[in-house]
Design a protein around this motif. Structure first.
Motif, PDB file in Angstrom:
ATOM      1  N   ASP A 330       6.220 110.630  65.885  1.00 53.60           N
ATOM      2  CA  ASP A 330       6.510 109.810  64.712  1.00 53.60           C
ATOM      3  C   ASP A 330       5.897 108.413  64.866  1.00 53.60           C
ATOM      4  OD1 ASP A 330       7.864 111.655  63.197  1.00 53.60           O
ATOM      5  OD2 ASP A 330       9.817 111.166  64.039  1.00 53.60           O
ATOM      6  N   TYR A 331       6.032 107.855  66.066  1.00 53.32           N
ATOM      7  CA  TYR A 331       5.481 106.518  66.308  1.00 53.32           C
ATOM      8  C   TYR A 331       3.968 106.515  66.124  1.00 53.32           C
ATOM      9  CZ  TYR A 331       3.982 102.352  68.814  1.00 53.32           C
ATOM     10  OH  TYR A 331       3.378 101.163  69.145  1.00 53.32           O
ATOM     11  N   LEU A 332       3.303 107.511  66.694  1.00 46.84           N
ATOM     12  CA  LEU A 332       1.851 107.600  66.555  1.00 46.84           C
ATOM     13  C   LEU A 332       1.447 107.811  65.102  1.00 46.84           C
ATOM     14  CD1 LEU A 332       1.072 109.824  69.671  1.00 46.84           C
ATOM     15  CD2 LEU A 332       0.601 107.379  69.413  1.00 46.84           C
ATOM     16  N   TYR A 333       2.208 108.640  64.405  1.00 46.56           N
ATOM     17  CA  TYR A 333       1.898 108.868  62.999  1.00 46.56           C
ATOM     18  C   TYR A 333       2.092 107.578  62.193  1.00 46.56           C
ATOM     19  CZ  TYR A 333       1.383 111.326  58.592  1.00 46.56           C
ATOM     20  OH  TYR A 333       0.924 111.740  57.365  1.00 46.56           O
ATOM     21  N   GLY A 334       3.089 106.794  62.577  1.00 43.24           N
ATOM     22  CA  GLY A 334       3.289 105.504  61.923  1.00 43.24           C
ATOM     23  C   GLY A 334       2.090 104.593  62.118  1.00 43.24           C
ATOM     24  N   ILE A 343       1.860 101.633  54.162  1.00 41.76           N
ATOM     25  CA  ILE A 343       2.880 100.820  54.832  1.00 41.76           C
ATOM     26  C   ILE A 343       4.259 101.473  54.756  1.00 41.76           C
ATOM     27  CG2 ILE A 343       3.960  98.550  54.925  1.00 41.76           C
ATOM     28  CD1 ILE A 343       0.984  98.681  55.745  1.00 41.76           C
ATOM     29  N   ALA A 344       4.580 102.085  53.621  1.00 41.38           N
ATOM     30  CA  ALA A 344       5.897 102.705  53.461  1.00 41.38           C
ATOM     31  C   ALA A 344       6.102 103.812  54.490  1.00 41.38           C
ATOM     32  CB  ALA A 344       6.054 103.260  52.051  1.00 41.38           C
ATOM     33  N   THR A 345       5.091 104.667  54.661  1.00 41.58           N
ATOM     34  CA  THR A 345       5.201 105.736  55.651  1.00 41.58           C
ATOM     35  C   THR A 345       5.276 105.171  57.055  1.00 41.58           C
ATOM     36  OG1 THR A 345       4.002 107.278  54.233  1.00 41.58           O
ATOM     37  CG2 THR A 345       4.068 107.789  56.579  1.00 41.58           C
ATOM     38  N   ALA A 346       4.450 104.167  57.329  1.00 40.82           N
ATOM     39  CA  ALA A 346       4.460 103.555  58.661  1.00 40.82           C
ATOM     40  C   ALA A 346       5.840 102.986  58.978  1.00 40.82           C
ATOM     41  CB  ALA A 346       3.407 102.457  58.739  1.00 40.82           C
ATOM     42  N   ARG A 347       6.428 102.287  58.011  1.00 44.02           N
ATOM     43  CA  ARG A 347       7.750 101.694  58.236  1.00 44.02           C
ATOM     44  C   ARG A 347       8.783 102.779  58.522  1.00 44.02           C
ATOM     45  NH1 ARG A 347       8.314  99.585  53.707  1.00 44.02           N
ATOM     46  NH2 ARG A 347       7.458  97.515  54.179  1.00 44.02           N
ATOM     47  N   ASP A 352      12.233 105.646  62.493  1.00 47.44           N
ATOM     48  CA  ASP A 352      12.685 106.855  63.185  1.00 47.44           C
ATOM     49  C   ASP A 352      12.494 106.708  64.696  1.00 47.44           C
ATOM     50  OD1 ASP A 352      13.336 108.012  60.783  1.00 47.44           O
ATOM     51  OD2 ASP A 352      11.475 109.172  60.616  1.00 47.44           O
ATOM     52  N   ALA A 353      11.321 106.258  65.100  1.00 46.31           N
ATOM     53  CA  ALA A 353      11.023 106.142  66.529  1.00 46.31           C
ATOM     54  C   ALA A 353      11.902 105.091  67.202  1.00 46.31           C
ATOM     55  CB  ALA A 353       9.549 105.792  66.721  1.00 46.31           C
ATOM     56  N   ALA A 354      12.313 104.073  66.448  1.00 47.40           N
ATOM     57  CA  ALA A 354      13.159 103.018  67.021  1.00 47.40           C
ATOM     58  C   ALA A 354      14.518 103.546  67.455  1.00 47.40           C
ATOM     59  CB  ALA A 354      13.339 101.886  66.013  1.00 47.40           C
ATOM     60  N   SER A 355      14.927 104.715  66.945  1.00 47.88           N
ATOM     61  CA  SER A 355      16.225 105.288  67.301  1.00 47.88           C
ATOM     62  C   SER A 355      16.164 106.119  68.578  1.00 47.88           C
ATOM     63  CB  SER A 355      16.730 106.172  66.152  1.00 47.88           C
ATOM     64  OG  SER A 355      15.872 107.312  65.987  1.00 47.88           O
ATOM     65  N   ALA A 356      14.991 106.197  69.210  1.00 40.81           N
ATOM     66  CA  ALA A 356      14.827 107.033  70.399  1.00 40.81           C
ATOM     67  C   ALA A 356      15.695 106.535  71.544  1.00 40.81           C
ATOM     68  CB  ALA A 356      13.370 107.063  70.824  1.00 40.81           C
ATOM     69  N   ARG A 357      16.166 107.481  72.352  1.00 38.66           N
ATOM     70  CA  ARG A 357      16.919 107.107  73.546  1.00 38.66           C
ATOM     71  C   ARG A 357      15.986 106.611  74.645  1.00 38.66           C
ATOM     72  NH1 ARG A 357      21.823 111.506  74.386  1.00 38.66           N
ATOM     73  NH2 ARG A 357      22.877 111.118  72.382  1.00 38.66           N
ATOM     74  N   GLU A 373       6.975  94.185  59.231  1.00 35.75           N
ATOM     75  CA  GLU A 373       7.827  93.592  58.198  1.00 35.75           C
ATOM     76  C   GLU A 373       7.566  92.100  58.052  1.00 35.75           C
ATOM     77  OE1 GLU A 373      11.859  94.820  59.105  1.00 35.75           O
ATOM     78  OE2 GLU A 373      11.561  96.608  57.868  1.00 35.75           O
ATOM     79  N   TYR A 374       7.269  91.413  59.164  1.00 31.90           N
ATOM     80  CA  TYR A 374       6.931  89.997  59.049  1.00 31.90           C
ATOM     81  C   TYR A 374       5.594  89.839  58.348  1.00 31.90           C
ATOM     82  CZ  TYR A 374       5.403  85.321  60.321  1.00 31.90           C
ATOM     83  OH  TYR A 374       4.916  84.041  60.269  1.00 31.90           O
ATOM     84  N   GLY A 375       4.617  90.683  58.722  1.00 25.46           N
ATOM     85  CA  GLY A 375       3.312  90.618  58.079  1.00 25.46           C
ATOM     86  C   GLY A 375       3.367  90.890  56.597  1.00 25.46           C
ATOM     87  N   GLU A 376       4.294  91.750  56.174  1.00 30.97           N
ATOM     88  CA  GLU A 376       4.447  92.076  54.755  1.00 30.97           C
ATOM     89  C   GLU A 376       5.338  91.076  54.019  1.00 30.97           C
ATOM     90  OE1 GLU A 376       3.060  94.824  52.899  1.00 30.97           O
ATOM     91  OE2 GLU A 376       1.751  94.584  54.645  1.00 30.97           O
ATOM     92  N   GLY A 377       5.917  90.125  54.765  1.00 33.77           N
ATOM     93  CA  GLY A 377       6.779  89.126  54.127  1.00 33.77           C
ATOM     94  C   GLY A 377       8.178  89.621  53.843  1.00 33.77           C
ATOM     95  N   ASN A 378       8.576  90.739  54.459  1.00 32.92           N
ATOM     96  CA  ASN A 378       9.915  91.279  54.216  1.00 32.92           C
ATOM     97  C   ASN A 378      10.985  90.592  55.046  1.00 32.92           C
ATOM     98  OD1 ASN A 378       8.904  93.164  52.374  1.00 32.92           O
ATOM     99  ND2 ASN A 378       8.432  94.628  53.989  1.00 32.92           N
TER     100      ASN A 378
END
Length: 714
Positions: A330-334, A343-347, A352-357, A373-378
């Motif tokens: 998932d991370y690589l696909y992002g 960007i939506a798919t990447a986010r 998803d990958a951030a939830s990894a153990r 998210e910072y680059g997009e101004g979110n």
């Protein structure tokens, strides 16, 4: 015309090919044999010095042939060997394979070439016997790196099986005699490596090397130690072991080289090694394939080889991975989606990958998500900074930590929090001092330092804060003229706010350690002026003596003479000061002489030098400026002490219209009055004007020299 053949011979690096009459006949014939492979029956051709695989088109019939060069001369096939899936064509040197069926798998080893198929070759005979390896000599040549075989049959690798097998091997080692001990240790080393117990494997390899140093020169040793070093996260050492040219013929070794290059972040090399070893993918099980596809996808993304990355990610997705491996995909696909602007798919994939153990994977994903998210101004820069501050402690000890710290430092820099930015980069540079990227970190620190002290960003900081930053990171001061300008700029700032003692410390270091020759002599004169501003004339004379040069430019020599004479005057050594000024001309020297005459009460000399300083100023109708009024008053006082009434009358007639209003107008009238100055008034007036020379004549001029351009002294 009869048939034509070839004769091939090799002498060192020179090959001789002769065209002979009659059919080609190799000097030593290769022998294809049927063997049992992991995916059914294969044909194995034993040979030495196996070269890289070439793809050629048969000019006669258009077939695409696979050619395997051999370094051992005179080795070829005397006749055609035909199989259902391929043909081995006659050759005077090397192997020529003509594929008939699709999906043919040609794998090179150091000891020969294996030809097989994913479904197994369609070859007559007992397939069951072939699979069981019943025929003696029919066991396929094993790979140098065969983790599955190294596990020594531990059933599915459970902990109980591992422990039981390890204990049995340790018992065997304890009972082995000297002749068989080496073999048991080899088995143990590979057993540990097969189970991922790399520290134990490394210890066993070290013991082998201690008892038999020559073993380190064997190809098997280099292959096994390369795998173990890679498992210990020492990829550069692993590459050194695996890159022995004699291992080139082992197709499987190219995949391990690709893994090591990926871990060493030499991504272009990883892709090259992978391409040269793709034929060996068929030899591997699912766990290794997942590992190699993940590594190559990562390297392909790093090298912007997005088509290759996409193919690797698709292969991984088709493997139906689960858990952390699926999240790694998932991370690589992002990353791939972000490169395509999705960007939506990447986010979503990063989330998803951030939830990894797996904390390493989770940290990578959270870092990418914060950047995105910072680059997009979110999110705001303060929120991004807070996230990165938390990530600092999520993972420590490799390039990922460096990436986190570098990103965090850049956020601090954007907020003009320069101390935090420098401290963060300093932490990264010290933690990864041996990493090649540490040079980039040092360059970023130098850029921030230059922005502060060359480009003027430090002018926005309180002076003491700016000085503290300079001292704390003074090792970033560049050599040469840029560093000298940086120091002088800070000195100007400090003098402008009366921090002359701190300014003196900076110039002292510059004079003592950074400069030499005329540049040192000139800056020493500046330092001498600062000592005078700080009421330290003895230090002025000391630094002048310490930086004396036999030959100096006239302008530098004049500056040093004036500063030294001023210091002597402050120490009431008037005669020495005047002697020093004997060969120095110009208005600045005359002003200094006037100050000395005033301080020593040499009234005739003061009257004469004052007259020279004013010159024909009386011919100009403009009112006198304040420094001119001070010179005029001192001249009037000197003439009064000398009772030179005619000169006083002349002075009154010339200058009274220019000083009728403003400072010193009344004093001038009193001193030049035709009736004379009342008794006692001259002493009183001289006493009141005693500090004029200090506060108006030279200190203000010196301070103005250190005032930053466009700024004010106070």
């Amino acid at each position: 015309m009869g048939s034509v053949g070839l004769s091939v011979r090799r002498t060192g690096q020179i090959w001789r090919v002769r065209i002979v009459s009659g059919a080609s006949a190799p000097a030593r014939e290769l022998t294809p044999v049927r063997q049992a492979g992991a995916q059914g029956t294969v044909i194995f051709v034993a040979a030495d010095e196996v070269g890289g695989r070439l793809s050629l088109v048969d000019p006669a019939v258009g077939d695409r042939l696979s050619v395997i060069p051999l370094g051992d001369d005179g080795r070829g096939l005397a006749q055609d060997h035909q199989y259902v899936d391929f043909h081995l064509l006659p050759s005077a040197q090397g192997l020529v394979i003509d594929p008939v069926a699709d999906g043919l798998q040609i794998v090179r080893f150091a000891t020969g070439v294996s030809i097989g198929s994913q479904r197994g070759l369609a070859i007559s005979g007992s397939e069951l016997a072939a699979r069981m390896g019943a025929a003696r000599g029919g066991t396929v040549v094993s790979r140098m790196i065969d983790l599955e075989a190294w596990r020594q049959g531990a059933h599915e690798g459970t902990k109980a099986d591992y422990t039981a097998r390890e204990q049995q091997m340790l018992v065997d080692l304890s009972l082995a005699d000297a002749a068989s001990r080496k073999s048991v240790r080899w088995d143990l080393a590979r057993f540990y490596a097969g189970h991922g117990a790399y520290p134990e494997a490394y210890a066993m390899l070290a013991l082998l090397a201690d008892t038999d140093p020559e073993i380190k020169n064997t190809l098997q040793w280099k292959a096994v130690s390369g795998v173990v070093l890679l498992g210990l996260n020492r990829p550069l050492e692993a590459l050194t072991a695996l890159l022995d040219p004699k291992l080139d013929a082992e197709s499987d070794l190219w995949l391990w080289r690709a893994l090591a290059a990926n871990h060493a972040e030499r991504h272009a090399l990883a892709l090259d090694y992978f391409r040269r070893g793709t034929e060996a993918l068929a030899l591997h099980d699912r766990p290794f394939l997942a590992k190699i596809h993940l590594a190559i996808a990562q390297s392909a993304l790093a090298e912007k080889a997005y088509d290759l990355a996409s193919g690797q990610i698709t292969s991984l997705q088709n493997m139906g991975l689960s858990g952390n491996q699926a999240l790694a995909v998932d991370y690589l696909y992002g990353q791939l989606a972000q490169s395509r602007g999705d960007i939506a798919t990447a986010r979503a994939r990063y989330q998803d990958a951030a939830s990894a153990r797996d904390r390493h994977l989770s940290t990578k994903a959270r870092l990418q998500l914060a950047r995105l998210e910072y680059g997009e101004g979110n999110i705001s820069i303060s929120e991004a900074t807070a996230r990165l501050e938390r990530l600092r402690f999520a993972w420590r000890g490799d390039r990922l930590e460096m990436d986190v710290l570098e990103t965090l430092a850049d956020l601090y820099r954007q907020q003009e929090q320069y101390r935090q930015a420098l401290l963060t980069l300093q932490l990264a540079a010290s933690a990864f001092a041996t990493d090649a990227q540490s040079r980039d970190l040092a360059a970023q620190m130098s850029a921030i330092f230059s922005r502060l002290f060359l480009d003027g960003a430090a002018d926005k900081l309180p002076p003491l804060e700016a000085l503290g930053l300079f001292y704390d990171f003074s090792e970033l001061t560049p050599l040469g003229s840029s560093g000298d300008r940086m120091i002088r700029h800070l000195v100007e700032r400090l003098v402008s706010v009366d921090l002359v003692d701190r300014a003196a410390e900076l110039l002292e270091h510059q004079v003592s350690y950074r400069l030499e020759g005329s540049a040192q002599a000139l800056v020493a004169a500046q330092l001498g002026k600062i000592y005078l501003l700080d009421s330290r004339p003895e230090e002025t004379l000391r630094i002048m003596r310490a930086t004396r040069q036999p030959i100096l430019p006239d302008d530098v020599l004049k500056q040093r003479t004036l500063v030294s004479a001023r210091a002597l005057s402050e120490l009431k050594r008037y005669e020495e000061a005047l002697v020093l000024l004997e060969n120095t001309s110009g208005r600045e020297a005359d002003q200094l002489r006037a100050d000395i005459y005033w301080a020593s009460q040499d009234w005739p000399a003061l009257a004469a030098i004052s007259d020279r300083l004013l010159g024909n100023r009386w011919r100009n109708d403009a009112p006198l400026a304040l420094p001119e009024r001070e010179i005029l008053i001192r001249q009037a006082l000197a003439l009064s002490f000398n009772d030179a009434r005619e000169r006083l009358a002349q002075l009154r007639s010339r200058y009274r219209p220019l000083i009728m209003e403003g400072d010193y107008a009344g004093v001038f009238d009193l001193l030049t009055s035709p009736s004379g100055t009342p008794a006692g008034e001259l002493g009183r007036i001289a006493g009141e004007l005693g500090g004029v020379d200090q506060f108006r004549s030279f200190l203000s001029a010196y301070r103005a020299e250190f005032t930053p351009t466009g700024g004010t002294a106070f």
